[in-house]
Design an enzyme around this catalytic site. Structure first.
Site, short mmCIF file in Angstrom:
data_model
loop_
_atom_site.label_atom_id
_atom_site.label_comp_id
_atom_site.label_asym_id
_atom_site.label_seq_id
_atom_site.Cartn_x
_atom_site.Cartn_y
_atom_site.Cartn_z
N ARG A 16 0.86 -1.20 0.00
CA ARG A 16 0.00 0.00 0.00
C ARG A 16 0.90 1.25 0.00
O ARG A 16 2.13 1.15 0.01
CB ARG A 16 -0.92 -0.01 1.21
CG ARG A 16 -0.16 0.23 2.50
CD ARG A 16 -1.07 0.30 3.70
NE ARG A 16 -0.37 0.97 4.79
CZ ARG A 16 -0.77 0.97 6.05
NH1 ARG A 16 -1.87 0.36 6.39
NH2 ARG A 16 -0.07 1.61 6.96
N TYR A 152 11.99 8.15 14.83
CA TYR A 152 11.81 8.25 13.37
C TYR A 152 12.97 9.04 12.75
O TYR A 152 13.58 8.61 11.77
CB TYR A 152 10.47 8.92 13.06
CG TYR A 152 10.07 8.86 11.60
CD1 TYR A 152 9.57 7.69 11.04
CD2 TYR A 152 10.18 9.98 10.78
CE1 TYR A 152 9.19 7.63 9.69
CE2 TYR A 152 9.81 9.93 9.44
CZ TYR A 152 9.31 8.76 8.91
OH TYR A 152 8.94 8.71 7.58
N THR A 187 -0.72 9.15 2.40
CA THR A 187 -0.76 7.68 2.43
C THR A 187 -1.47 7.25 3.72
O THR A 187 -1.74 8.08 4.58
CB THR A 187 0.67 7.09 2.46
OG1 THR A 187 1.25 7.37 3.74
CG2 THR A 187 1.55 7.61 1.35
P1 NAP Z 1 2.43 3.07 4.74
O1 NAP Z 1 1.26 3.32 3.87
O2 NAP Z 1 2.22 2.82 6.20
O3 NAP Z 1 3.27 1.90 4.06
C1 NAP Z 1 4.35 1.32 4.70
C2 NAP Z 1 4.20 -0.17 4.60
O4 NAP Z 1 5.28 -0.81 5.29
C3 NAP Z 1 2.92 -0.64 5.30
O5 NAP Z 1 2.28 -1.61 4.51
C4 NAP Z 1 3.47 -1.18 6.59
O6 NAP Z 1 2.61 -2.08 7.28
C5 NAP Z 1 4.73 -1.83 6.08
N1 NAP Z 1 5.56 -2.30 7.16
C6 NAP Z 1 5.62 -1.89 8.45
N2 NAP Z 1 6.47 -2.63 9.14
C7 NAP Z 1 6.98 -3.54 8.28
C8 NAP Z 1 7.90 -4.60 8.41
N3 NAP Z 1 8.48 -4.90 9.57
N4 NAP Z 1 8.19 -5.32 7.31
C9 NAP Z 1 7.61 -5.04 6.12
N5 NAP Z 1 6.71 -4.08 5.95
C10 NAP Z 1 6.42 -3.33 7.03
O7 NAP Z 1 3.44 4.29 4.68
P2 NAP Z 1 4.01 5.17 3.46
O8 NAP Z 1 3.66 6.56 3.77
O9 NAP Z 1 3.69 4.57 2.16
O10 NAP Z 1 5.57 5.01 3.78
C11 NAP Z 1 6.50 4.35 2.95
C12 NAP Z 1 7.90 4.84 3.32
O11 NAP Z 1 7.97 6.25 3.06
C13 NAP Z 1 8.24 4.67 4.79
O12 NAP Z 1 9.59 4.29 4.91
C14 NAP Z 1 8.04 6.06 5.37
O13 NAP Z 1 8.80 6.29 6.52
C15 NAP Z 1 8.48 6.91 4.19
N6 NAP Z 1 7.99 8.28 4.23
C16 NAP Z 1 6.64 8.53 4.25
C17 NAP Z 1 6.21 9.85 4.29
C18 NAP Z 1 4.74 10.21 4.32
O14 NAP Z 1 4.43 11.39 4.57
N7 NAP Z 1 3.82 9.29 4.07
C19 NAP Z 1 7.14 10.89 4.31
C20 NAP Z 1 8.48 10.59 4.30
C21 NAP Z 1 8.90 9.28 4.24
P3 NAP Z 1 1.98 -1.69 8.75
O15 NAP Z 1 0.68 -1.04 8.50
O16 NAP Z 1 1.82 -3.00 9.44
O17 NAP Z 1 2.89 -0.77 9.47
#
Ligand code: NAP
Length: 247
Positions: A16, A152, A187
């Protein structure tokens, strides 16, 4: 002709959010992909949507054995591995003086050690590809501090440093390693949170597809001389502060 024809990618946390957007975009550009996540239902839905060019595996990034199995799946299903996207990540909050050790240990384990585990498991297969790329998803919290985000922020600074070290170690094998630093992206991770974008030059939050567009560039041979670099994609948030005119 797709920009990623012939590439095989492994995307962690890909069921996702940003990871799924990257998977969709990679497929549209001709790549095939193994998507790994702990959210198996979301993974199954993505698999049904994307069809033959994708495999889904249960991948907990904190478990080296899961990584070995995910790399094997790429090799067995698609004949090799040329791109690794270390995207899985979690967030947790708390003032540093009240922040529990368990939360700290968990976020370092997933966000930083998870990336190390991925690089270590994938490096031998990536070295066999004619050109290969590792994309580590950090954050603008890997560039500067944020209040009540000690774990974080530390984990994302760690990803930035690990990227440099890996770029030096793997360059001779033809593997490039870069970090991506998104600002706020819409997200499930940010669902329900409110953000004031008045100080951000582009005055909005970003979309997962915008990160996917950058990932296509870094995954493909268009970025063949790019390694050890940081790609900020934040609507200008870290460039400076925009002051909204009074009245
Ligand atoms: P997201 O929708 O929560 O997607 C992250 C995915 O990683 C989720 O499916 C999550 O599942 C999974 N995950 C968590 N723990 C895991 C594990 N141990 N092994 C494998 N998968 C795992 O978040 P996103 O916003 O797309 O984030 C993706 C990346 O972008 C992350 O590294 C985040 O820190 C980075 N990021 C996001 C933003 C933002 O504003 N969204 C900004 C900067 C950086 P769970 O639901 O179980 O946790």
């Amino acid at each position: 002709m797709g920009r990623l024809d012939g590439k095989v990618a492994l995307i962690s946390g890909g069921a996702r959010g940003i990871g799924a957007a990257i998977a969709r975009r990679f497929l549209a550009e001709g790549a095939r992909a193994v998507v790994g996540d702990v959210l198996d239902d979301d993974g199954a839905r993505l698999l049904a949507e994307l069809g033959d060019g994708v495999r889904y595996v249960h991948l907990d990034v904190t478990k080296p054995a899961d990584w070995e199995a995910a790399v094997s799946e790429a090799v067995t299903a698609f004949g090799g591995l040329s791109v690794l996207v270390n995207n899985a990540g979690i967030v947790n909050f708390g003032r540093i003086d009240e922040y529990p050790h368990e939360q700290w240990a968990r976020i370092i384990d997933v966000n930083l050690t998870g990336v190390f585990n991925g690089i270590k498991a994938a490096a031998p297969a990536l070295a066999k590809a004619s050109a290969s790329s590792i994309i580590n998803v950090s954050s603008i919290a890997g560039l500067r501090g944020y209040e009540s985000l000690a774990g974080y922020t530390a984990s994302k600074f760690g990803v930035r440093g690990l990227t440099k070290a890996a770029a030096l170690d793997l360059g001779r094998d033809g593997t490039r390693v870069n970090s991506v630093h998104p600002g706020v992206i819409q997200t499930p991770m940010t669902e329900g949170m409110t953000f004031d974008t008045g100080h951000v030059p582009l005055h909005r939050i970003g979309q997962p597809t915008e990160i996917a567009d950058l990932a296509v560039y870094l995954a493909g041979d268009e970025s063949s001389f790019v390694t050890g670099a940081e790609f900020v994609i934040d609507g200008g948030e870290t460039a400076g502060t925009v002051v909204t005119p009074a009245g």
